[in-house]
Design an enzyme around this catalytic site. Sequence first.
Site, PDB file in Angstrom:
ATOM      1  N   GLN A   1     -52.372 -37.391  30.191  1.00 49.17           N
ATOM      2  CA  GLN A   1     -51.032 -37.318  29.610  1.00 49.17           C
ATOM      3  C   GLN A   1     -50.102 -38.334  30.262  1.00 49.17           C
ATOM      4  O   GLN A   1     -49.263 -38.939  29.592  1.00 49.17           O
ATOM      5  CB  GLN A   1     -50.475 -35.896  29.752  1.00 49.17           C
ATOM      6  CG  GLN A   1     -51.247 -34.855  28.974  1.00 49.17           C
ATOM      7  CD  GLN A   1     -51.305 -35.158  27.492  1.00 49.17           C
ATOM      8  OE1 GLN A   1     -50.272 -35.276  26.832  1.00 49.17           O
ATOM      9  NE2 GLN A   1     -52.499 -35.281  26.956  1.00 49.17           N
TER      10      GLN A   1
ATOM     11  N   HIS B   1     -51.078 -41.229  31.491  1.00 50.80           N
ATOM     12  CA  HIS B   1     -51.468 -42.517  30.902  1.00 50.80           C
ATOM     13  C   HIS B   1     -50.855 -42.688  29.518  1.00 50.80           C
ATOM     14  O   HIS B   1     -50.338 -43.766  29.193  1.00 50.80           O
ATOM     15  CB  HIS B   1     -52.994 -42.625  30.788  1.00 50.80           C
ATOM     16  CG  HIS B   1     -53.625 -43.306  31.944  1.00 50.80           C
ATOM     17  ND1 HIS B   1     -53.744 -44.662  32.030  1.00 50.80           N
ATOM     18  CD2 HIS B   1     -54.175 -42.806  33.063  1.00 50.80           C
ATOM     19  CE1 HIS B   1     -54.350 -44.984  33.153  1.00 50.80           C
ATOM     20  NE2 HIS B   1     -54.617 -43.867  33.806  1.00 50.80           N
TER      21      HIS B   1
ATOM     22  N   HIS C   1     -53.582 -36.346  34.193  1.00 48.93           N
ATOM     23  CA  HIS C   1     -53.699 -37.795  34.336  1.00 48.93           C
ATOM     24  C   HIS C   1     -53.719 -38.467  32.967  1.00 48.93           C
ATOM     25  O   HIS C   1     -53.071 -39.503  32.764  1.00 48.93           O
ATOM     26  CB  HIS C   1     -54.968 -38.126  35.130  1.00 48.93           C
ATOM     27  CG  HIS C   1     -55.165 -39.563  35.428  1.00 48.93           C
ATOM     28  ND1 HIS C   1     -54.302 -40.298  36.194  1.00 48.93           N
ATOM     29  CD2 HIS C   1     -56.163 -40.413  35.054  1.00 48.93           C
ATOM     30  CE1 HIS C   1     -54.749 -41.535  36.283  1.00 48.93           C
ATOM     31  NE2 HIS C   1     -55.879 -41.635  35.598  1.00 48.93           N
TER      32      HIS C   1
END
Length: 108
Positions: free
Chosen positions: A81, A83, A79
């Site tokens: 990465q 973002h 998650h």
Amino acid sequence: MAENFDLETVAMTLIGHAGESKSLAYQALYEAKKGNFEEAQKFMEQAGEEMLKAHEIQTDLIVKEAGGEKIDVGLIMVHSQDHLMGAILFKDLVKEFIDLYKTVYDKK
């Protein structure tokens, strides 16, 4: 990063910096749309600083893993990465939109 680090905390910190970068880039876009290009540039510089912080965290993780340290990649890390990549893409697109707004304002 400390030798014994909490990967969840690292991932959440990465998410925070990436999210702040994206938010600042959005503020830059909003200012550029109004023709406030100096203000937009300030927001983009701040977005770049936040992005650098996020990227440094990512780089540190890569260096740790390349050095043989086991990094457990769970959903939170994936998650984070996601973002980061989304924020990078958004910031790059905002730069292009600011250039377009400048062109429009120059033709007025």
